[in-house]
Write an enzyme that holds these catalytic residues in place. Structure first.
Site, PDB file in Angstrom:
ATOM      1  CE  LYS A 105      -4.332   1.036   2.432  1.00 40.57           C
ATOM      2  NZ  LYS A 105      -4.994   0.867   3.743  1.00 40.57           N
TER       3      LYS A 105
HETATM    4  O1  G3P Z   1      -9.030   1.948   4.577  1.00 39.29           O
HETATM    5  C1  G3P Z   1      -8.729   3.203   5.076  1.00 39.29           C
HETATM    6  C2  G3P Z   1      -9.413   3.381   6.364  1.00 39.29           C
HETATM    7  O2  G3P Z   1      -8.776   2.654   7.349  1.00 39.29           O
HETATM    8  C3  G3P Z   1      -9.574   4.786   6.798  1.00 39.29           C
HETATM    9  O3  G3P Z   1     -10.737   4.794   7.523  1.00 39.29           O
HETATM   10  O4  G3P Z   1     -12.353   5.645   9.125  1.00 39.29           O
HETATM   11  O5  G3P Z   1      -9.901   6.162   9.398  1.00 39.29           O
HETATM   12  O6  G3P Z   1     -11.227   7.237   7.598  1.00 39.29           O
HETATM   13  P1  G3P Z   1     -11.074   6.025   8.449  1.00 39.29           P
END
Ligand code: G3P
Length: 217
Positions: free
Chosen positions: A83
């Site tokens: 990634k």
């Molecule tokens: O896949 C990316 C994710 O982990 C981000 O999620 O909720 O931290 O914006 P969030």
């Protein structure tokens, strides 16, 4: 739509994996921190458990170091997707690693142009962050729809991996638009099974069943 689980919590992945609901896993530095585990150890454990792609994120910001980190992560298992952030260095890393046959997930995507340029660099997955766009009063799902249209216009094979999914409704909307994959925390995937009318209907059935005085077993 494929389901990836967005966590480095091995027990939570195992629970969903046992139900056949895990097509892959995504992690990031914040999720590694949350797990309290060593990145190489926990990622190997996840790769051994899950058949599909497991994203592990680089943390260098210059291309040479990013490529070196990516190569080290790729050695963990054949199902690693490295990634990389959607920066110029990340795109260089993407091109180098995909040319060498490694899957690459280009993350932190917030615009259709970013998704287009990641596809040009050969990304296996593009990760648009829905929830974080919604957080600043933009429309995360509109971005998924724009990327779907652009990729379909030109036949790009990069998989749209809807990320930063915060709710079961996000899962439904991503599926309706045609995201190839959605990655969500375990709780969001489990919440997809919930409906208040299911709970109400079951309570009624159980109450009526008790009145029959019968037993199945
Ligand atoms: O896949 C990316 C994710 O982990 C981000 O999620 O909720 O931290 O914006 P969030």
């Amino acid at each position: 739509m494929k389901f990836f689980v967005d966590t480095a919590d091995v027990a939570a992945i195992a629970e969903l994996n046992d139900l056949g609901m895990v097509d892959g896993v995504t992690t990031n530095p914040s999720l590694i921190l949350k797990s309290g585990r060593d990145i190489l150890e926990v990622t190997k454990e996840i790769c051994d458990m899950v058949d599909g792609p497991v994203s592990a994120e680089v943390v260098a910001t210059d291309a040479d170091e990013m490529i070196a980190e990516g190569r080290k992560l790729a050695e963990i298992a054949p199902n690693i997707a490295v990634k990389v952030p959607l920066t110029w260095a990340g795109l260089k890393t993407c091109k180098t690693l995909t040319d060498a046959g490694t899957m690459v997930n280009v993350t932190l995507c917030f615009s259709a142009n970013q998704a287009l340029i990641a596809a040009k660099a050969g990304a296996t997955f593009i990760s648009p962050f829905i929830g974080r766009l919604d957080d600043i009063n933009l429309d995360g799902m509109e971005l998924i729809a724009d990327i779907r249209a652009i990729y379909d216009n030109y036949g790009y094979e990069t998989n749209i991996l809807a990320a930063s999914i915060r709710s079961a409704n996000h899962m439904k909307d991503a599926a309706l638009i045609g995201a190839d994959v959605a990655t969500a925390p375990p709780g969001v995937i489990k919440a997809m099974a919930n409906h208040v009318l299911t709970d109400k209907g079951l309570a009624q059935f159980l109450s009526d069943w008790e009145k029959t005085g019968q037993k199945i077993l």
